[in-house]
Structures are given as structure tokens and as C-alpha cells.
Design an enzyme around this catalytic site. Structure first.
Site, PDB file in Angstrom:
ATOM      1  CG  HIS A  53     -36.388  25.531  60.815  1.00 57.25           C
ATOM      2  ND1 HIS A  53     -35.809  26.020  60.904  1.00 57.25           N
ATOM      3  CD2 HIS A  53     -37.771  25.646  60.984  1.00 57.25           C
ATOM      4  CE1 HIS A  53     -36.325  25.608  62.739  1.00 57.25           C
ATOM      5  NE2 HIS A  53     -37.650  26.135  62.429  1.00 57.25           N
ATOM      6  CG  HIS A 109     -28.461  30.757  62.926  1.00 52.28           C
ATOM      7  ND1 HIS A 109     -29.696  31.924  63.610  1.00 52.28           N
ATOM      8  CD2 HIS A 109     -29.076  29.675  63.228  1.00 52.28           C
ATOM      9  CE1 HIS A 109     -29.971  30.662  64.258  1.00 52.28           C
ATOM     10  NE2 HIS A 109     -29.874  29.436  63.629  1.00 52.28           N
ATOM     11  CG  ASP A 116     -29.015  22.135  61.565  1.00 53.73           C
ATOM     12  OD1 ASP A 116     -29.210  21.108  62.364  1.00 53.73           O
ATOM     13  OD2 ASP A 116     -29.122  22.850  61.531  1.00 53.73           O
TER      14      ASP A 116
HETATM   15  N1  ACO Z   1     -23.482  29.012  51.937  1.00 50.59           N
HETATM   16  C1  ACO Z   1     -22.698  30.076  50.483  1.00 50.59           C
HETATM   17  N2  ACO Z   1     -23.417  31.264  50.742  1.00 50.59           N
HETATM   18  C2  ACO Z   1     -24.628  31.086  52.309  1.00 50.59           C
HETATM   19  C3  ACO Z   1     -24.836  30.622  52.833  1.00 50.59           C
HETATM   20  C4  ACO Z   1     -23.978  29.196  53.069  1.00 50.59           C
HETATM   21  N3  ACO Z   1     -25.034  28.660  53.923  1.00 50.59           N
HETATM   22  N4  ACO Z   1     -25.662  31.168  53.897  1.00 50.59           N
HETATM   23  C5  ACO Z   1     -25.999  32.236  54.021  1.00 50.59           C
HETATM   24  N5  ACO Z   1     -25.395  32.275  52.515  1.00 50.59           N
HETATM   25  C6  ACO Z   1     -24.515  33.679  51.327  1.00 50.59           C
HETATM   26  C7  ACO Z   1     -26.171  34.411  50.957  1.00 50.59           C
HETATM   27  O1  ACO Z   1     -25.901  33.956  49.313  1.00 50.59           O
HETATM   28  C8  ACO Z   1     -25.974  35.623  51.013  1.00 50.59           C
HETATM   29  O2  ACO Z   1     -25.056  36.013  50.028  1.00 50.59           O
HETATM   30  P1  ACO Z   1     -24.662  37.382  49.196  1.00 50.59           P
HETATM   31  O3  ACO Z   1     -25.097  38.713  50.158  1.00 50.59           O
HETATM   32  O4  ACO Z   1     -23.329  38.160  48.146  1.00 50.59           O
HETATM   33  O5  ACO Z   1     -26.499  37.227  48.535  1.00 50.59           O
HETATM   34  C9  ACO Z   1     -25.622  36.137  52.347  1.00 50.59           C
HETATM   35  O6  ACO Z   1     -24.965  34.931  52.775  1.00 50.59           O
HETATM   36  C10 ACO Z   1     -26.192  36.585  52.868  1.00 50.59           C
HETATM   37  O7  ACO Z   1     -27.358  35.476  53.299  1.00 50.59           O
HETATM   38  P2  ACO Z   1     -29.034  35.690  53.670  1.00 50.59           P
HETATM   39  O8  ACO Z   1     -29.582  34.495  52.448  1.00 50.59           O
HETATM   40  O9  ACO Z   1     -29.672  36.143  53.252  1.00 50.59           O
HETATM   41  O10 ACO Z   1     -28.878  35.139  55.075  1.00 50.59           O
HETATM   42  P3  ACO Z   1     -30.073  34.621  55.826  1.00 50.59           P
HETATM   43  O11 ACO Z   1     -30.790  34.659  57.361  1.00 50.59           O
HETATM   44  O12 ACO Z   1     -31.067  34.720  54.950  1.00 50.59           O
HETATM   45  O13 ACO Z   1     -30.445  33.028  55.586  1.00 50.59           O
HETATM   46  C11 ACO Z   1     -29.704  30.695  56.222  1.00 50.59           C
HETATM   47  C12 ACO Z   1     -29.917  32.047  56.527  1.00 50.59           C
HETATM   48  C13 ACO Z   1     -31.315  30.354  55.593  1.00 50.59           C
HETATM   49  C14 ACO Z   1     -29.815  29.972  57.036  1.00 50.59           C
HETATM   50  C15 ACO Z   1     -28.975  31.000  55.328  1.00 50.59           C
HETATM   51  O14 ACO Z   1     -27.408  30.793  56.220  1.00 50.59           O
HETATM   52  C16 ACO Z   1     -29.091  29.228  54.704  1.00 50.59           C
HETATM   53  O15 ACO Z   1     -29.086  28.858  54.120  1.00 50.59           O
HETATM   54  N6  ACO Z   1     -27.876  28.481  55.679  1.00 50.59           N
HETATM   55  C17 ACO Z   1     -27.995  26.976  55.116  1.00 50.59           C
HETATM   56  C18 ACO Z   1     -29.341  26.538  55.879  1.00 50.59           C
HETATM   57  C19 ACO Z   1     -28.561  26.000  57.203  1.00 50.59           C
HETATM   58  O16 ACO Z   1     -27.348  25.350  57.281  1.00 50.59           O
HETATM   59  N7  ACO Z   1     -30.184  26.103  57.284  1.00 50.59           N
HETATM   60  C20 ACO Z   1     -29.917  25.675  59.297  1.00 50.59           C
HETATM   61  C21 ACO Z   1     -29.941  27.142  59.873  1.00 50.59           C
HETATM   62  S1  ACO Z   1     -30.199  26.447  61.742  1.00 50.59           S
HETATM   63  C22 ACO Z   1     -32.051  25.795  61.838  1.00 50.59           C
HETATM   64  O17 ACO Z   1     -32.535  26.468  61.389  1.00 50.59           O
HETATM   65  C23 ACO Z   1     -31.808  24.974  62.990  1.00 50.59           C
END
Ligand code: ACO
Length: 438
Positions: free
Chosen positions: A274, A313, A369
Site C-alpha cells: 500500500h 493497482h 508510487d
Molecule cells: N509486478 C508484476 N506482476 C504483477 C504486479 C506487479 N507490480 N501487479 C500485479 N501483477 C500480476 C500478478 O502476478 C497477477 O498475475 P497472474 O494473473 O499471472 O497471477 C496479475 O498481475 C493480477 O495481479 P493481482 O495481484 O491479482 O492484482 P491485485 O489487484 O490484487 O494487486 C497490487 C494490486 C497489490 C497493487 C499489485 O498490482 C501490486 O502488488 N503492485 C506492486 C505494489 C504497488 O505498487 N502498490 C501500490 C499500489 S497504489 C497504492 O496503494 C497507493
């Protein structure tokens, strides 16, 4: 004939149910009527991570993640970033409209004159270890404020609620700057209430610091930087029902005072998925180190070995509109402070990722971010301060959401259900004897 309802047939019993649809949702409690027998508890919704559960009705922030739209009280974020200040936006979030001039003067005065913290908090701060993480300090000191303002427990008094809003928004930068200076072993700089919100914070942080490789002289009073920080603050002011906002609503549902509730929101924001993500982005960029190392890093991400922080996101499935504005802010900051070399690695990561099917098919785009950390670093903030820099401006959003929740007659003490998969009842025989000793 079309009706605003949903007809459900329970194939276990053959019974049919009609559930009203309102605002694109059915009420989870209506499902409880769906039972296989008298003793049955009734049907529940299983939704880990609240992926498709609306927990409240809100009038504060609107997001359309597919189209990359963010609006505070109906105003597009792009227009607010262009023409409004952070404190005007704080007013907007709290009151739902922009203030008249004299109203705003009173408002700004209210915030400027609550920036000081009790000397007792300073003593408390001194007890933290020399290398304590500033977010850990913030979580604790915000909660401690509740003990200095016990009247804040009276959450049903509108005047008292407004004063706590002033105090919280005003004191967050002071607590944050003191947390930083404690870590640096530097004397605290008291708030100067003649300065604007962002400039005052920069002054409390950096006044009297050693010149930094990037820092222009007297940079803490530079109007371009103060405005850039103000815009960054405004972009972070609210984001509807994310993890930290849901946390403050949940804690608030127990009628906890707003200081302790904001502390809970800070705790949620501290997590790397987050508010800790911009810190993670900087670490990642430093580790990549060179532009030509980007393809190898992307290959690791695609194999699932790494995460591309600052991408993806839960809600935005197209470019995060805040990221686009922040990218423009970066250029203004670089003009004053010199270019941050990490920006070239970030731009290359973005370029390659946006062309790659792995990211495109999963709708992974830069989020807020991805660039904010690079700007903060360039301004001289250490990475540990990044989540703190998120918590300061999110406070008016948290508070407005907390108050909306507290005043919503439909809300109740938050208490989710579970699906129990543990053992059935079994007799207790005490701890098994050690077989060695018999
Ligand atoms: N890098 C690589 N792969 C990713 C990323 C990433 N940053 N984010 C999602 N994916 C992939 C997952 O592995 C998944 O792949 P799959 O379908 O082959 O299993 C697919 O994309 C969907 O991902 P989910 O985890 O289901 O998406 P979710 O909506 O739950 O996750 C999250 C959102 C937690 C923000 C995620 O994108 C992440 O971890 N990002 C990196 C951390 C980040 O930048 N957080 C800041 C968010 S903004 C905020 O809070 C202010």
C-alpha cells in the site's frame, strides 16, 4: 418487463428469491433469507480482500479504474492539481464544496494555529531508538495525541470534531518532521505559522541541514518546490475505500476517537503493498542500477521471480491519473534540484513494460508510487520518509471518510463473517506425554 431486482434460484431447494437491486448492488443481508432449512444460518458472500463488496455509500471520492478517472466531490483531479491548493482540497473533502474567501481564511488560520505539538509528545519522541523508522514513530505519536485531547472521544459533537480535524491536519507535518530530525539526531525545528502548509513542512524538515548534493541553497523556501509538494499532497488526499481508508472506517465503526483511528490507518498504509510501495520502487530502481539492466529485470518479473513495484493497482486498470500529473511535477522539481538519475531507469522500465504483453494483458500500468519516490528523493527526503509523506496528505481524506462513516445511520459496528473450516468439536485430553519419557 425490466425490474430493479435479481431473481435467484437455490438449486439445493428449488426455491426462488427476488432480491432488490439498488445503486448497482444487492444487500448481502438479503441473502441470509436463502436457507436450506430452519436451522441454516443463511447464505453469505465469500469475498477475501473485499474484491467486490461495497462497504459503504459515500459522496467523497469517485474512481473509474477502467477509464483512469479520479474525482474529489465531483471535481476532476487534473483540474484540482492545476488550480487548487492542498488546504482548499482538504476543505473540499471535508465540507463537500469549495469555501468562500472568508470561510477559507478561517479554515487556513485554524490549521496554521494548531501546528504546535505538546512538549510532552517531544519527550515521548525522544524515547525512540536513534534509528527508529519514522513511520513507526508516526503511528505511535498520532495515537498518543488521543491522550492529550481526551475530549476527542466525544465524536458526536460537531464542533469538537472540527477542532480535531484542524489538529490532525496541522500536526501531522510537525510529527513527521520531528520523527525525521530525531532519526538524524538534529534539533527539532518548531512550526512557523507564517509559512504555507508545504513550505512550513519543508522548513521543519530541512532548516539548518548540511547542503545536500542536490539541494539548492535555501531550498526549503523555494516556491517551485513548495508548490510541487503541495500538488503531490493534493494528489494523495483521498482515494475512496482503499486498505487504509477501510481500516479507519472499520476502527471508526467502534466509535474510537479520530487520533487512534488515524493511527490505525497509518498502520495499514505502512505496508509495502500500500503506502510503502514508493519506498520499494526506489529500492528496486537502485538495485537495477543502470538503464541497460532493465530488460533482465523485466524478464525476472515475467517469470514471477520479482514484482515491478509502482505498477498495477486494484482499481485502476489503465494509467493512474495521478501518475501522469506526478510525472509533470518531476520536471519542475528537477529544474530546481538537478535531475535524479533514477528517472532514466524508471522511464525505461515504463517504456518496456507498456509494450510487453505480460503487463498489457494484465492491465498493469504505473501507479501513483512509480514516480513520487523519485521526486521525494530529489527533494532530499530519505526513503524511510516516503510512507510518512503519504500519510500527511491522506489525513484529510481519512478524516472525512471517518466522519462520513460515523454519521451514517446505516453503519454498524464492523464485524465480518467467516467460513469455518476447522475441526468439529472434539474432547480435550491435555498435552500429549513426551514419548521419550513415557
Ligand atoms: N509486478 C508484476 N506482476 C504483477 C504486479 C506487479 N507490480 N501487479 C500485479 N501483477 C500480476 C500478478 O502476478 C497477477 O498475475 P497472474 O494473473 O499471472 O497471477 C496479475 O498481475 C493480477 O495481479 P493481482 O495481484 O491479482 O492484482 P491485485 O489487484 O490484487 O494487486 C497490487 C494490486 C497489490 C497493487 C499489485 O498490482 C501490486 O502488488 N503492485 C506492486 C505494489 C504497488 O505498487 N502498490 C501500490 C499500489 S497504489 C497504492 O496503494 C497507493
Amino acid at each position: 418487463m425490466s425490474r430493479d431486482s435479481l431473481t435467484v434460484v437455490d438449486n439445493r431447494t428449488g426455491s426462488s428469491y427476488e432480491l432488490p437491486i439498488q445503486n448497482g448492488a444487492v444487500r448481502a443481508l438479503d441473502l441470509r433469507e436463502i436457507k436450506v432449512g430452519k436451522e441454516d444460518f443463511g447464505l453469505m458472500i465469500y469475498d477475501p480482500g473485499y474484491m467486490n463488496t461495497a462497504s459503504c455509500r459515500s459522496t467523497i471520492t469517485y474512481i473509474d479504474g477502467d477509464r483512469g478517472i479520479l474525482r474529489y466531490r465531483g471535481y476532476p483531479i487534473e483540474q484540482l492539481a492545476e488550480g487548487a491548493s492542498f488546504l482548499e482540497v482538504a476543505y473540499l473533502l471535508y465540507h463537500g464544496k469549495f469555501p468562500e474567501y472568508t470561510e477559507f481564511e478561517r479554515w487556513e488560520h485554524g490549521i496554521r494555529y494548531h501546528t504546535m505539538i505538546h512538549e510532552g509528545i517531544k519527550l515521548f519522541l525522544n524515547g525512540f531508538r536513534y534509528d527508529a523508522h519514522p513511520m513507526g514513530i508516526l503511528v505511535s505519536t498520532v495515537a498518543a495525541l488521543a491522550t492529550f485531547y481526551p475530549e476527542a472521544k466525544n465524536i458526536h459533537d460537531p464542533d469538537l470534531r472540527r477542532i480535531q480535524f484542524y489538529r490532525l491536519v496541522a500536526k501531522m507535518p510537525t510529527l513527521a518532521a520531528f520523527a525525521y530530525r530525531h532519526r538524524m539526531g538534529m534539533p527539532y525545528v518548531y512550526p512557523d505559522n507564517t509559512l504555507g502548509y508545504a513550505e512550513n513542512f519543508l522548513n521543519m524538515m530541512f532548516h539548518g541541514s548540511e547542503p545536500h548534493r542536490n539541494r539548492a541553497p535555501d531550498f526549503e523556501h523555494n516556491p517551485v518546490l513548495a508548490r510541487a509538494l503541495d500538488v503531490l499532497f493534493l494528489l494523495h488526499a483521498d482515494h475512496e475505500q482503499n486498505c487504509s481508508t477501510s481500516s479507519i472506517r472499520m476502527v471508526g465503526s467502534a466509535h474510537t476517537d479520530p487520533y487512534t483511528a488515524v493511527s490505525a490507518a497509518c498502520a495499514a498504509l505502512y505496508g509495502p503493498l500500500h503506502g510503502g510501495a514508493n519506498e520499494a520502487v526506489l529500492r528496486m530502481l537502485r538495485e537495477i542500477g543502470r538503464k541497460d539492466a532493465v530488460p533482465a529485470f523485466i524478464a525476472q518479473v515475467k517469470k514471477g521471480e520479482r514484482k515491478l513495484y509502482g505498477f498495477g493497482h486494484r482499481v485502476y486498470k489503465s494509467y493512474d491519473p495521478r501518475a501522469r500529473i506526478i510525472k509533470r511535477c518531476a520536471d519542475q522539481v528537477f529544474e530546481v534540484m538537478g535531475r535524479n538519475p533514477l528517472i532514466d531507469i524508471a522511464l525505461e522500465l515504463e517504456r518496456i513494460a507498456l509494450e510487453d504483453d505480460y503487463f498489457v494483458s494484465r492491465k498493469l500500468y504505473p501507479n501513483v508510487d512509480f514516480y513520487s519516490g523519485i521526486i521525494y528523493e530529489c527533494m532530499g527526503f530519505p526513503t524511510e520518509m516516503f510512507p510518512v509523506l503519504f500519510a500527511i496528505p491522506r489525513t484529510p481524506g481519512w478524516y472525512s471518510q471517518w466522519e462520513e462513516h460515523v454519521l451514517d445511520p446505516e453503519q454498524k459496528l464492523a464485524r465480518p463473517r467467516q467460513i469455518y473450516l476447522g475441526p468439529d468439536e472434539r474432547p480435550f485430553h491435555g498435552v500429549d506425554p513426551d514419548p521419550e519419557r513415557g
